[in-house]
Design an enzyme around this catalytic site. Structure first.
Site, PDB file in Angstrom:
ATOM      1  N   SER A 219       0.809  -1.224   0.000  1.00  0.00           N
ATOM      2  CA  SER A 219       0.000   0.000   0.000  1.00  0.00           C
ATOM      3  C   SER A 219       0.839   1.269   0.000  1.00  0.00           C
ATOM      4  O   SER A 219       0.324   2.354  -0.268  1.00  0.00           O
ATOM      5  CB  SER A 219      -0.942   0.008   1.208  1.00  0.00           C
ATOM      6  OG  SER A 219      -0.255   0.170   2.431  1.00  0.00           O
TER       7      SER A 219
ATOM      8  N   PRO B 102      -0.729   3.144   4.655  1.00  0.00           N
ATOM      9  CA  PRO B 102      -1.841   3.571   3.803  1.00  0.00           C
ATOM     10  C   PRO B 102      -2.985   2.558   3.803  1.00  0.00           C
ATOM     11  O   PRO B 102      -4.156   2.943   3.730  1.00  0.00           O
ATOM     12  CB  PRO B 102      -1.192   3.691   2.420  1.00  0.00           C
ATOM     13  CG  PRO B 102       0.242   3.998   2.711  1.00  0.00           C
ATOM     14  CD  PRO B 102       0.565   3.199   3.940  1.00  0.00           C
ATOM     15  N   TYR B 103      -2.664   1.273   3.860  1.00  0.00           N
ATOM     16  CA  TYR B 103      -3.716   0.260   3.961  1.00  0.00           C
ATOM     17  C   TYR B 103      -4.601   0.522   5.171  1.00  0.00           C
ATOM     18  O   TYR B 103      -5.844   0.523   5.070  1.00  0.00           O
ATOM     19  CB  TYR B 103      -3.099  -1.134   4.057  1.00  0.00           C
ATOM     20  CG  TYR B 103      -4.075  -2.211   4.476  1.00  0.00           C
ATOM     21  CD1 TYR B 103      -5.036  -2.683   3.592  1.00  0.00           C
ATOM     22  CD2 TYR B 103      -4.035  -2.745   5.772  1.00  0.00           C
ATOM     23  CE1 TYR B 103      -5.941  -3.663   3.983  1.00  0.00           C
ATOM     24  CE2 TYR B 103      -4.937  -3.727   6.166  1.00  0.00           C
ATOM     25  CZ  TYR B 103      -5.883  -4.176   5.272  1.00  0.00           C
ATOM     26  OH  TYR B 103      -6.783  -5.137   5.670  1.00  0.00           O
ATOM     27  N   GLY B 104      -3.981   0.712   6.333  1.00  0.00           N
ATOM     28  CA  GLY B 104      -4.746   0.975   7.551  1.00  0.00           C
ATOM     29  C   GLY B 104      -5.595   2.228   7.441  1.00  0.00           C
ATOM     30  O   GLY B 104      -6.723   2.280   7.953  1.00  0.00           O
TER      31      GLY B 104
ATOM     32  N   THR C  10      -6.998   3.371   4.701  1.00  0.00           N
ATOM     33  CA  THR C  10      -8.177   3.093   3.883  1.00  0.00           C
ATOM     34  C   THR C  10      -9.192   2.238   4.628  1.00  0.00           C
ATOM     35  O   THR C  10     -10.403   2.405   4.447  1.00  0.00           O
ATOM     36  CB  THR C  10      -7.805   2.406   2.553  1.00  0.00           C
ATOM     37  OG1 THR C  10      -7.199   1.136   2.796  1.00  0.00           O
ATOM     38  CG2 THR C  10      -6.857   3.284   1.729  1.00  0.00           C
TER      39      THR C  10
END
Length: 336
Positions: free
Chosen positions: A98, A158-160, A162
């Protein structure tokens, strides 16, 4: 406000997004076993690769309908129509990728697709949406601390970000004064078991033990994870479909944290051979520890985990010995 299903009800019709995936396929099996008619939505072709393997039993079931569609672009009206509950498990997984050029995929799959689905659920007055979220929303915690749902969410990838955005988006819909769709967002803690993604730690460790290719360990092995067996996750997800709630976030975790080093010992004992490893530096977005506070899940869902790590790893290994390929790629993640 539309009423939710009674807590002891079995949904007559459910939509499962991401049905061809690891957790989605297990959830689909459980729903069909309970007598629910399931519409499974996924963008993967059902007759190839992991989708065909994961849905082997469901595809032939008379109460299962597969819809190949992309939540970001395709019309969702028919798939959502008549659903008593929507289980939204579709999304773009993975912390490390991510950070790179793939981030637009995370944004569209995890946030924009969720908005489209939530909008359609609200339009059709679906009583309940259950959202698959992640412990990644918490970010770094001190060793030994438990993640509570009311603690500040400070994702470090960034994953977290989103996943947290998807949570807040759904909760905003559910908190609206005229909301028709209630929401339960489940923060899953490191789910493992049969059909797990091949890039995740336990699957990699088991393959390394079985086939001998070294497992690449990111960091010194002290990173700790609250590993949660997929059967326990499915039982919590089913309970969330009918629990008394309007807009809730709930942890789904085993409540026990195990270090990578400790886990590799468990894997080695189950396999009867030490896990070969190689080491490299920790990766951006990897947190030092995750540990769920599961009390809210007990209070609202009536849920508690039943499968400890030793038992779960043994079950995963038994399945892998039956289904794994002869020479898999085993180098990879060891702190996910």
């Amino acid at each position: 406000m539309e009423p939710v299903l009674p807590c002891d009800a079995v949904p007559g019709r459910a939509l499962v997004t991401g049905v061809a995936g690891f957790i989605g396929s297990h959830l689909c099996d459980a729903l069909l076993h309970r007598g629910t008619r399931v519409v499974g939505l996924d963008r993967l072709p059902p007759d190839r690769g992991s989708a065909a393997a994961n849905l082997r039993s469901s595809l032939s079931h008379p109460a299962f309908d597969y819809v190949r569609a992309d939540l970001r672009y395709d019309d969702l009206a028919t798939a959502v129509a008549g659903a008593d509950v929507v289980f939204h498990l579709a999304g773009q997984p993975g912390v490390r990728p991510s950070w790179g050029e793939a981030f637009p995929e995370y944004l569209t799959c995890n946030v924009l697709a969720t908005h489209r689905l939530m909008t359609e659920c609200e339009r059709q007055h679906v009583p309940r949406l259950v959202l698959a979220s992640s412990s990644s929303v918490y970010g770094q915690i001190a060793a030994g601390d438990r993640c509570r749902e009311d603690a500040p969410a400070r994702p470090v990838s960034p994953y977290g970000v989103t996943k947290l955005a998807a949570e807040q988006l759904c909760l905003a819909f559910a908190r609206h004064p005229t909301a028709a769709t209630s929401v339960v967002a489940l923060r899953y803690f490191t789910v493992y078991g049969p059909r797990q993604r091949a890039d995740m730690l336990i699957d990699r460790a088991l393959r390394a033990a079985l086939y001998g290719a070294p497992l690449r360990v990111f960091g010194d092995g002290s990173a700790r994870r609250d590993f949660t067996y997929v059967d326990d996750v499915v039982s919590a997800t089913l309970a969330a479909a009918t629990a008394e709630a309007q807009a809730e976030v709930i942890n789904v975790g085993g409540g026990r944290s195990v270090s990578v080093t400790e886990l590799l010992e468990v894997v080695g004992q189950a396999a009867g051979v030490s896990v070969p490893t190689s080491s490299t530096h920790a990766q951006p977005g990897d947190v030092g520890a995750t540990l769920a506070d599961p009390r809210k899940a007990g209070e609202i869902l009536g849920w508690k985990p039943h499968v400890d790590v030793t038992t779960g790893v043994s079950r995963h290994l038994a399945w892998m010995r039956q289904h794994a390929p002869d020479s898999p790629d085993t180098a990879g993640e060891a702190a996910s």
